[in-house]
Design an enzyme around this catalytic site. Structure first.
Site, PDB file in Angstrom:
ATOM      1  N   HIS A   1       0.781  -1.229   0.000  1.00  0.00           N
ATOM      2  CA  HIS A   1       0.000   0.000   0.000  1.00  0.00           C
ATOM      3  C   HIS A   1       0.819   1.288   0.000  1.00  0.00           C
ATOM      4  O   HIS A   1       0.319   2.340  -0.402  1.00  0.00           O
ATOM      5  CB  HIS A   1      -0.929   0.011   1.222  1.00  0.00           C
ATOM      6  CG  HIS A   1      -2.205   0.759   1.006  1.00  0.00           C
ATOM      7  ND1 HIS A   1      -2.301   1.881   0.217  1.00  0.00           N
ATOM      8  CD2 HIS A   1      -3.457   0.547   1.478  1.00  0.00           C
ATOM      9  CE1 HIS A   1      -3.551   2.321   0.214  1.00  0.00           C
ATOM     10  NE2 HIS A   1      -4.272   1.537   0.960  1.00  0.00           N
TER      11      HIS A   1
ATOM     12  N   THR B   1      -5.066  10.589  -0.648  1.00  0.00           N
ATOM     13  CA  THR B   1      -6.439  10.424  -0.170  1.00  0.00           C
ATOM     14  C   THR B   1      -6.748  11.381   0.974  1.00  0.00           C
ATOM     15  O   THR B   1      -5.852  11.937   1.603  1.00  0.00           O
ATOM     16  CB  THR B   1      -6.694   8.983   0.336  1.00  0.00           C
ATOM     17  OG1 THR B   1      -5.798   8.707   1.428  1.00  0.00           O
ATOM     18  CG2 THR B   1      -6.511   7.973  -0.773  1.00  0.00           C
TER      19      THR B   1
ATOM     20  N   TYR C   1     -14.812   5.769   8.281  1.00  0.00           N
ATOM     21  CA  TYR C   1     -13.777   6.213   7.332  1.00  0.00           C
ATOM     22  C   TYR C   1     -14.229   5.840   5.922  1.00  0.00           C
ATOM     23  O   TYR C   1     -14.523   4.679   5.647  1.00  0.00           O
ATOM     24  CB  TYR C   1     -12.466   5.511   7.665  1.00  0.00           C
ATOM     25  CG  TYR C   1     -11.262   5.905   6.824  1.00  0.00           C
ATOM     26  CD1 TYR C   1     -10.230   6.637   7.371  1.00  0.00           C
ATOM     27  CD2 TYR C   1     -11.144   5.511   5.489  1.00  0.00           C
ATOM     28  CE1 TYR C   1      -9.108   6.981   6.618  1.00  0.00           C
ATOM     29  CE2 TYR C   1     -10.040   5.852   4.731  1.00  0.00           C
ATOM     30  CZ  TYR C   1      -9.027   6.577   5.298  1.00  0.00           C
ATOM     31  OH  TYR C   1      -7.927   6.914   4.549  1.00  0.00           O
TER      32      TYR C   1
END
Length: 743
Positions: A446, A575, A562
């Site tokens: 990630h 993001t 979230y």
């Protein structure tokens, strides 16, 4: 504070290195080298016609040229004209780029109702199209994108307090308000000053710290906690032959890498006009996360000519080029088949070696330094870490199999998320996993990029595999075998007993983590985007409100939620968090569970809540969110060595519900009307909180939504299948609220 350490731009594969022309075209965009030639010819022609468009500047430039017997007077005049044309052209390039950046700072178009564009916005869009140039390459707009703005502290605190109001009692909210106001008066302005200073010289004031402190400094396992997965087609398996599927898919990925290196991939555009940042693409291939004792690093190489392949406990190096040419699908199939047929046993410790990448980071960092710094181990580890990407030829079969296809789909998700904990190299930018029955998927690290970037590669790969490359009638790759191909090289390891004990320790931690993951993946077929659009609301808002209703029914309470929103309208944006649980959404959910409320009252509250969600989403996209600003203020406080009780509490609040939508970005590659089955059913991730849920969803075509729900078996509060059932019920209840018939 220090700037982000960015890797070099990706280079082309061997013999295909990124050309100087490629960099030049991107460097002068939205102009083009051809426009310089046009301007130069025009200036020279005007000189020949005894006109002086420079108003004397060409003559002054000519005077500065050194005297030389080799330069005649006409030649000096010509050089002066070319110099003036070049300066004028560069000035126009800078002007166009600055104008485009200024235009892209405007975000008022987001506030307008879909289908009702104001005249001002139409004029703005026309100007954007004029200054945006033609035929952009992947990185053409990078220098024209605006910087992410730093919100005012007061605005962020006000939005924060509004977001937590429905989650706190009156007494708790009074305390939170007091902490926020004290922060606003005392420490906040000082931290904000430093953060604003950083925003003036950093390309993006968030992204480097987000990468370092959220990802690279995390010491817990990447597997489950950070890495995520992407799935194959749900109902279609193009071939049952494992080696053939691997051959086609790897070739498709390498074709994508070649397009990426040549910048031939079109930058993503909103409404076909507004560019998104492409910076995250640069580390897609040839990238590995290297473990460190205190912090990891990302190692990105300009090129890699081989793959690292794992099968039955053995590691192989598979060269991708032969005779200077990229291997075709049929040749790759033959190479993968050689690996599958190889009877050689793994060396002692080799079978579970990759468990080091699945466990905690510190033991892996120390083991790497101690046991893999020289000799065969160093050479083999370099082959793995410097590979274009990692491939696992998995010995299991996955997909909609057996008497309980739903449960099989859950196992398929877990196989992609963690596998056996020792058969994926979780440090690679991504691992391609091909199962024995031809099913496949991805596991992605990630830190280097977010899911939409790997999703773009995955869409191209799936479409190219089936629609462009295809298979013979017998399921093999098309094309001819290449004679004289050397076999894949089996990597050699000498792993001492002490290292094997470290490996087993990491494997125990990883298996305990994997065994605790409860997963439920399901396709919701009752309706999809087509029906939701009849409700005149955003599909994402519709689903988010359904998730709020489902969660309240599941746990009897609301929680901090979230939802990931992109900030790629800004340079190097990643993001921001949409806090989907709002005062308005809670009012709607309570109305849905209150039998005294009428349908019209519930519907009115739904529309208010959906509008609020859209507002929150738009704020996040334009850099006016809450969480990244507070995160960066916290980082500044740590650099300065000061403590903030307010920031400490905010950043320790658990996300009881973590959600993300997987977007389909290349609709032109798929025919969703005739071939709905030929699209990935998305992907998923592990739970963020020990007592919470993780939910990923993808809206496919007009009539299908696929959900991936995760939680932990160890939590007495959660159950993935129970929550999945609540999601289904909530969606059907919303359809009934609008009094819409089944499809």
């Amino acid at each position: 504070m220090r700037p982000s350490s960015r890797s070099t731009w990706p280079a082309c594969a061997p013999g295909r290195r990124k050309s100087a022309a490629c960099g030049l075209v991107t460097g002068v965009f939205p102009a083009s080298p051809a426009s310089w030639l046009v301007m130069a010819v025009a200036i020279l022609a005007s000189q020949a016609s005894r006109l002086d468009p420079s108003m004397g500047l060409i003559g002054k430039i000519k005077e500065q040229l050194p005297a030389s017997p080799w330069l005649s007077e006409p030649a000096r005049a010509g050089l002066g004209a070319l110099a003036f044309a070049t300066l004028l052209w560069l000035g126009l390039v800078v002007t166009m780029r600055g104008a485009l950046r200024a235009l892209l700072c405007y975000h008022g178009w987001m506030e307008e109702e879909h289908g009702r564009t104001s005249n001002a916005t139409k004029l703005w869009l026309a100007l954007v199209k004029i200054f945006a140039g033609r035929r952009p390459m992947l990185y053409s707009y990078q220098a024209s994108l605006p910087r992410l703005p730093v919100p005012a502290v007061r605005d962020t605190l006000q939005r924060y307090l509004e977001s937590v109001r429905p989650l706190l009692s009156d007494l708790q909210f009074q305390r939170a308000t007091a902490l926020a106001r004290d922060f606003e008066r005392s420490l906040g302005p000082r931290l904000q000053w430093y953060l604003t200073l950083k925003s003036w010289w950093a390309t993006n004031y968030v992204s480097d710290w987000w990468e370092e402190y959220v990802y690279l400094r995390a010491r817990s396992p990447l597997m489950v906690n950070s890495n995520y997965y992407a799935m194959d087609f749900l109902y279609v398996t193009p071939t049952p032959i494992q080696a053939a599927r691997a051959g086609n898919v790897v070739h498709a990925m390498l074709l994508y890498r070649r397009k990426l290196n040549r910048e031939e991939i079109k930058p993503l555009m909103i409404q076909g006009t507004l560019p998104l940042c492409s910076a995250q693409y640069e580390r897609m291939f040839n990238t590995t996360r290297i473990p460190g004792v205190e912090a990891d690093t990302l190692q990105h190489r300009r090129d890699s000519q081989h793959l690292a392949v794992f099968h039955a406990g053995r590691f192989y190096r598979l060269d991708l080029y032969h005779g200077g040419r990229l291997l075709g699908p049929r040749a790759l199939q033959a190479q993968f088949q050689r690996i599958l047929d190889d009877p050689a046993p793994p060396a002692p410790g080799e079978e579970t070696l990759a468990a080091l990448t699945a466990g905690p980071r510190e033991p892996w960092a120390r083991a790497r330094r101690t046991y893999f710094g020289s000799g065969r181990n160093q050479e083999s580890l370099r082959a793995v870490e410097r590979a274009a990407f990692f491939v696992t030829l998995d010995s299991s079969e996955q997909g909609l199999l057996g008497p309980e296809p739903g449960r099989a789909l859950d196992q398929y998700s877990k196989a992609l998320l963690h596998g056996q904990c020792h058969d994926r190299w979780f440090d690679k930018s991504f691992t391609l996993i091909v199962f024995r029955n031809g099913k496949m998927g991805l596991n992605a690290e990630h830190s280097w990029a977010d899911a939409p970037v790997i999703g773009h590669l995955w869409e191209y790969t799936l479409a190219t595999d089936v629609f462009n490359l295809g298979y013979n009638a017998d399921g093999h790759c098309k094309g001819e075998l290449e004679p004289g191909l050397p076999p894949p090289q089996k990597l050699q390891w000498e792993i001492p007993q002490e290292c094997q004990r470290v490996i087993q320790g990491s494997l125990r931690v990883a298996r305990a983590l994997a065994d605790d993951v409860d997963f439920h993946t399901f396709a919701f077929k009752d309706f999809g985007k087509g029906l939701i659009k009849k409700c005149r609301t955003s599909p994402d808002s519709f689903i988010q409100l359904a998730l709020q209703l489902a969660h309240y029914r599941d746990k009897g309470k609301f929680c901090l939620t979230y939802e990931a929103a992109m900030t790629r309208l800004f340079r190097e944006g990643r993001t921001e968090t949409v806090r989907s649980c709002s005062i308005e959404s809670c009012s709607f959910v309570r109305a849905m569970t209150d039998p005294a409320q009428s349908a019209s009252q519930r519907l009115a509250l739904f529309r208010v809540a959906a509008a609020k969600h859209q507002t929150l989403y738009r704020r996040a996209m334009v850099g006016a969110g809450i969480d990244r600003h507070l995160f960066c203020l916290y980082v500044v406080s740590k650099y300065l060595g000061v403590d903030s009780p307010f920031l400490r509490e905010v950043l320790s609040e658990p996300w009881g519900l973590s959600t993300s939508q997987t977007p389909i970005q290349q609709l032109e590659l798929f025919d969703l009307r005739s071939h709905l089955d030929y699209i990935s059913c998305g992907g998923g991730f592990g739970p963020v909180d020990d007592n919470g849920y993780g939910v990923s969803y993808i809206v496919i075509g007009e009539d299908l939504i696929t959900f991936h729900v995760s939680c932990k078996f160890s939590s007495p509060e959660t159950d993935a299948h129970r929550f999945g059932a609540n999601i289904r019920t909530a969606l059907l209840d919303l359809r009934a609220l609008f009094n819409l018939p089944p499809k």
